[in-house]
Motif scaffolding. Structure first.
Motif, PDB file in Angstrom:
ATOM      1  N   PRO A   1      71.235  34.184 -24.669  1.00  8.62           N
ATOM      2  CA  PRO A   1      70.188  34.953 -23.989  1.00  8.62           C
ATOM      3  C   PRO A   1      68.773  34.458 -24.186  1.00  8.62           C
ATOM      4  CG  PRO A   1      70.962  36.124 -25.936  1.00  8.62           C
ATOM      5  CD  PRO A   1      71.879  34.948 -25.751  1.00  8.62           C
ATOM      6  N   ILE A   2      68.541  33.503 -25.072  1.00  9.18           N
ATOM      7  CA  ILE A   2      67.175  33.068 -25.336  1.00  9.18           C
ATOM      8  C   ILE A   2      66.483  32.570 -24.065  1.00  9.18           C
ATOM      9  CG2 ILE A   2      68.030  30.805 -26.076  1.00  9.18           C
ATOM     10  CD1 ILE A   2      64.778  32.605 -27.162  1.00  9.18           C
ATOM     11  N   GLY A   3      67.208  31.909 -23.177  1.00 10.07           N
ATOM     12  CA  GLY A   3      66.599  31.404 -21.947  1.00 10.07           C
ATOM     13  C   GLY A   3      66.089  32.517 -21.054  1.00 10.07           C
ATOM     14  N   THR A   4      66.826  33.637 -20.998  1.00  2.42           N
ATOM     15  CA  THR A   4      66.367  34.789 -20.215  1.00  2.42           C
ATOM     16  C   THR A   4      65.084  35.349 -20.808  1.00  2.42           C
ATOM     17  OG1 THR A   4      68.625  35.344 -19.564  1.00  2.42           O
ATOM     18  CG2 THR A   4      66.972  37.081 -19.362  1.00  2.42           C
ATOM     19  N   TRP A   5      65.020  35.418 -22.126  1.00  2.00           N
ATOM     20  CA  TRP A   5      63.790  35.873 -22.778  1.00  2.00           C
ATOM     21  C   TRP A   5      62.614  34.950 -22.442  1.00  2.00           C
ATOM     22  CZ3 TRP A   5      62.603  40.319 -24.932  1.00  2.00           C
ATOM     23  CH2 TRP A   5      63.616  41.141 -25.428  1.00  2.00           C
ATOM     24  N   LEU A   6      62.847  33.654 -22.485  1.00  2.00           N
ATOM     25  CA  LEU A   6      61.762  32.696 -22.252  1.00  2.00           C
ATOM     26  C   LEU A   6      61.313  32.687 -20.794  1.00  2.00           C
ATOM     27  CD1 LEU A   6      62.982  29.752 -24.520  1.00  2.00           C
ATOM     28  CD2 LEU A   6      61.151  31.408 -24.976  1.00  2.00           C
ATOM     29  N   LEU A   7      62.143  33.185 -19.901  1.00  4.13           N
ATOM     30  CA  LEU A   7      61.749  33.362 -18.502  1.00  4.13           C
ATOM     31  C   LEU A   7      61.045  34.704 -18.302  1.00  4.13           C
ATOM     32  CD1 LEU A   7      62.099  31.683 -15.879  1.00  4.13           C
ATOM     33  CD2 LEU A   7      64.120  33.049 -15.395  1.00  4.13           C
ATOM     34  N   PHE A   8      61.485  35.715 -19.042  1.00  2.00           N
ATOM     35  CA  PHE A   8      60.958  37.076 -18.893  1.00  2.00           C
ATOM     36  C   PHE A   8      59.589  37.249 -19.555  1.00  2.00           C
ATOM     37  CE2 PHE A   8      61.002  41.510 -20.713  1.00  2.00           C
ATOM     38  CZ  PHE A   8      60.741  42.168 -19.518  1.00  2.00           C
ATOM     39  N   LEU A   9      59.406  36.636 -20.716  1.00  2.00           N
ATOM     40  CA  LEU A   9      58.171  36.854 -21.481  1.00  2.00           C
ATOM     41  C   LEU A   9      56.907  36.429 -20.740  1.00  2.00           C
ATOM     42  CD1 LEU A   9      59.504  35.898 -25.015  1.00  2.00           C
ATOM     43  CD2 LEU A   9      58.761  38.170 -24.267  1.00  2.00           C
TER      44      LEU A   9
ATOM     45  N   PHE B   1      56.280  22.607 -26.130  1.00  2.00           N
ATOM     46  CA  PHE B   1      56.470  22.766 -27.576  1.00  2.00           C
ATOM     47  C   PHE B   1      57.927  23.093 -27.897  1.00  2.00           C
ATOM     48  CE2 PHE B   1      56.613  25.175 -31.496  1.00  2.00           C
ATOM     49  CZ  PHE B   1      55.715  24.530 -32.338  1.00  2.00           C
ATOM     50  N   TYR B   2      58.430  24.210 -27.326  1.00  2.34           N
ATOM     51  CA  TYR B   2      59.759  24.659 -27.754  1.00  2.34           C
ATOM     52  C   TYR B   2      60.888  23.825 -27.169  1.00  2.34           C
ATOM     53  CZ  TYR B   2      60.105  27.654 -23.465  1.00  2.34           C
ATOM     54  OH  TYR B   2      60.163  28.141 -22.184  1.00  2.34           O
ATOM     55  N   ASP B   3      60.718  23.279 -25.968  1.00  2.00           N
ATOM     56  CA  ASP B   3      61.838  22.532 -25.397  1.00  2.00           C
ATOM     57  C   ASP B   3      61.910  21.106 -25.937  1.00  2.00           C
ATOM     58  OD1 ASP B   3      64.031  23.161 -23.522  1.00  2.00           O
ATOM     59  OD2 ASP B   3      63.363  21.323 -22.531  1.00  2.00           O
ATOM     60  N   THR B   4      60.814  20.595 -26.469  1.00  2.00           N
ATOM     61  CA  THR B   4      60.896  19.327 -27.192  1.00  2.00           C
ATOM     62  C   THR B   4      61.728  19.507 -28.450  1.00  2.00           C
ATOM     63  OG1 THR B   4      58.760  18.543 -26.342  1.00  2.00           O
ATOM     64  CG2 THR B   4      59.575  17.533 -28.372  1.00  2.00           C
ATOM     65  N   ILE B   5      61.522  20.624 -29.136  1.00  2.00           N
ATOM     66  CA  ILE B   5      62.350  20.938 -30.306  1.00  2.00           C
ATOM     67  C   ILE B   5      63.819  21.015 -29.894  1.00  2.00           C
ATOM     68  CG2 ILE B   5      62.894  22.742 -31.991  1.00  2.00           C
ATOM     69  CD1 ILE B   5      59.901  23.412 -32.082  1.00  2.00           C
TER      70      ILE B   5
ATOM     71  N   VAL C   1      68.593  23.754 -37.805  1.00  2.00           N
ATOM     72  CA  VAL C   1      67.166  24.086 -37.838  1.00  2.00           C
ATOM     73  C   VAL C   1      66.580  24.014 -36.434  1.00  2.00           C
ATOM     74  CG1 VAL C   1      64.889  23.299 -38.627  1.00  2.00           C
ATOM     75  CG2 VAL C   1      66.815  23.414 -40.233  1.00  2.00           C
ATOM     76  N   LEU C   2      66.937  22.994 -35.685  1.00  2.00           N
ATOM     77  CA  LEU C   2      66.409  22.834 -34.327  1.00  2.00           C
ATOM     78  C   LEU C   2      66.773  24.031 -33.460  1.00  2.00           C
ATOM     79  CD1 LEU C   2      67.257  19.056 -33.760  1.00  2.00           C
ATOM     80  CD2 LEU C   2      64.968  20.037 -33.962  1.00  2.00           C
ATOM     81  N   LEU C   3      68.033  24.455 -33.512  1.00  2.00           N
ATOM     82  CA  LEU C   3      68.459  25.579 -32.681  1.00  2.00           C
ATOM     83  C   LEU C   3      67.822  26.887 -33.155  1.00  2.00           C
ATOM     84  CD1 LEU C   3      70.203  26.395 -30.294  1.00  2.00           C
ATOM     85  CD2 LEU C   3      72.135  26.690 -31.868  1.00  2.00           C
ATOM     86  N   ARG C   4      67.704  27.048 -34.472  1.00  2.00           N
ATOM     87  CA  ARG C   4      67.097  28.271 -35.006  1.00  2.00           C
ATOM     88  C   ARG C   4      65.623  28.362 -34.610  1.00  2.00           C
ATOM     89  NH1 ARG C   4      64.436  28.966 -39.812  1.00  2.00           N
ATOM     90  NH2 ARG C   4      65.208  26.972 -40.595  1.00  2.00           N
ATOM     91  N   LEU C   5      64.899  27.265 -34.693  1.00  2.00           N
ATOM     92  CA  LEU C   5      63.478  27.283 -34.330  1.00  2.00           C
ATOM     93  C   LEU C   5      63.303  27.513 -32.832  1.00  2.00           C
ATOM     94  CD1 LEU C   5      62.026  24.398 -36.526  1.00  2.00           C
ATOM     95  CD2 LEU C   5      61.866  26.866 -36.907  1.00  2.00           C
ATOM     96  N   PHE C   6      64.146  26.883 -32.034  1.00  2.00           N
ATOM     97  CA  PHE C   6      64.071  27.095 -30.589  1.00  2.00           C
ATOM     98  C   PHE C   6      64.264  28.570 -30.259  1.00  2.00           C
ATOM     99  CE2 PHE C   6      66.623  27.522 -26.649  1.00  2.00           C
ATOM    100  CZ  PHE C   6      65.628  27.225 -25.733  1.00  2.00           C
ATOM    101  N   ARG C   7      65.290  29.180 -30.833  1.00  2.00           N
ATOM    102  CA  ARG C   7      65.568  30.585 -30.548  1.00  2.00           C
ATOM    103  C   ARG C   7      64.454  31.501 -31.050  1.00  2.00           C
ATOM    104  NH1 ARG C   7      71.986  30.603 -32.305  1.00  2.00           N
ATOM    105  NH2 ARG C   7      72.834  29.814 -30.335  1.00  2.00           N
ATOM    106  N   SER C   8      63.725  31.082 -32.077  1.00  2.00           N
ATOM    107  CA  SER C   8      62.663  31.924 -32.629  1.00  2.00           C
ATOM    108  C   SER C   8      61.490  32.071 -31.669  1.00  2.00           C
ATOM    109  CB  SER C   8      62.165  31.356 -33.964  1.00  2.00           C
ATOM    110  OG  SER C   8      61.360  30.206 -33.776  1.00  2.00           O
TER     111      SER C   8
END
Length: 321
Positions: A43-51, A208-212, A296-303
């Motif tokens: 669901p993180i992608g939906t959040w990043l579209l909604f925010l 920033f976040y998608d490079t991670i 770490v990469l996935l955790r930071l992206f989701r954060s």
């Protein structure tokens, strides 16, 4: 790249899905491959579209100091639209990338390369999601409807960007942050310059976040010829991300000033706390970054869900001052 194909997760689960997610746990079995295709299990992608939608809406309300029941519908419409259009976009992405996904360890378990969904069925599913999104969009003001239709252009282009540019994350930012423009206009029926500056800050945040995120696939991408900012920046990633952090905070700050210039000084100060606090969250991500550690990469992206929620809290407080 893995020497042997990645073994699919049990029961068709996708390898990078959230464990115990509602799709793999509660959704009817026949619907699961299609929901996975829409990334409903991630669901993180939906959040990043909604925010960005919510940032645009709240700054628009701060700008004209008007809050109505229509704004409640805008929130609901943006939430549903973010889910549906993210699903349609991901389906389109997986259709166009099906040959690449079959060669990358992290994506081999996705529904199309793993054989859970045919291309023909995926096209139908994409069209259904897009049609439902259109019904929601048509309930907004005419100028917002126009912006929503134009948003299809970057959505269609994005999956091909990694084939012709080292900056596909820039194209993702164009598509993912369009909601800042749309939601501002859905509130006021006009597009004003603070919304555009907010949109630009969203693009640098996406860089920033998608490079991670892209650092998870650098080895596989290099072997199959897929471009990304993660490969482009390589050992200089930290330096580039710091610049994206500074631009995100600065541009959002300018948008806040533009939207709150006629409000009380206290309201302005509180609203400016949003980009300031978000910047500290991004700085924490940067300090925690280890481009060699997949977890770490996935955790930071989701954060970045939390990163995007931070300014919304400040904007909401500023509304009542």
């Amino acid at each position: 790249m893995a020497d042997t194909p990645l073994t699919p997760e049990p029961h068709g689960q996708v390898s990078d899905a959230v464990r115990g997610n509602w799709v793999d746990t509660w959704a009817p079995a026949p619907s699961r491959p299609y929901l996975r295709l829409s990334r409903a299990d991630r669901p993180i992608g939906t959040w990043l579209l909604f925010l960005p939608c919510m940032m645009g809406l709240m700054l628009s309300m701060l700008n004209d100091n008007i809050v109505t029941w229509h704004d409640a519908w805008t929130v609901a419409g943006c939430a549903a639209g973010a889910f549906l259009m993210r699903g349609a976009g991901c389906t389109w992405n997986d259709i166009t990338d099906r040959d690449y996904d079959a060669q990358v360890a992290r994506t081999q378990s996705r529904p199309i390369p793993s054989g859970q969904v045919s291309v023909k069925a995926a096209v139908f599913w994409m069209g259904l999601q897009a049609l439902l999104s259109l019904f929601i969009l048509l309930s907004f003001y005419p100028n917002a409807v126009f912006l929503g239709v134009v948003a299809l252009v970057p959505v269609l282009i994005y999956p091909f960007a990694k084939r012709f540019t080292w900056w596909p994350q820039f194209f993702l930012g164009i598509a993912f942050n369009w909601g800042a423009l749309l939601a501002w206009t859905a509130h006021s029926n006009q597009l004003q310059w603070p919304a555009v500056v907010l949109y630009l800050s969203g693009i640098t945040w996406t860089l920033f976040y998608d490079t991670i995120y892209a650092h998870q696939d650098t080895e596989d991408d290099a072997l199959i010829g897929v471009k990304s900012t993660a490969r482009l920046f390589a050992e200089n990633t930290h330096r580039w991300l710091m610049w994206f952090l500074i631009l995100t905070v600065s541009l959002m700050g300018v948008a806040v000033v533009g939207a709150t210039i006629d409000r009380s000084p206290l309201s302005l100060v509180i609203a400016l706390g949003g980009p300031w606090a978000m910047g500290w969250h991004l700085f924490w991500q940067l300090r925690s970054l280890n481009t060699e550690d997949q977890d770490v990469l996935l955790r930071l992206f989701r954060s970045n869900r939390q990163a995007g929620l931070i300014p919304l809290l400040f904007f909401a407080c500023a509304l009542f001052v």
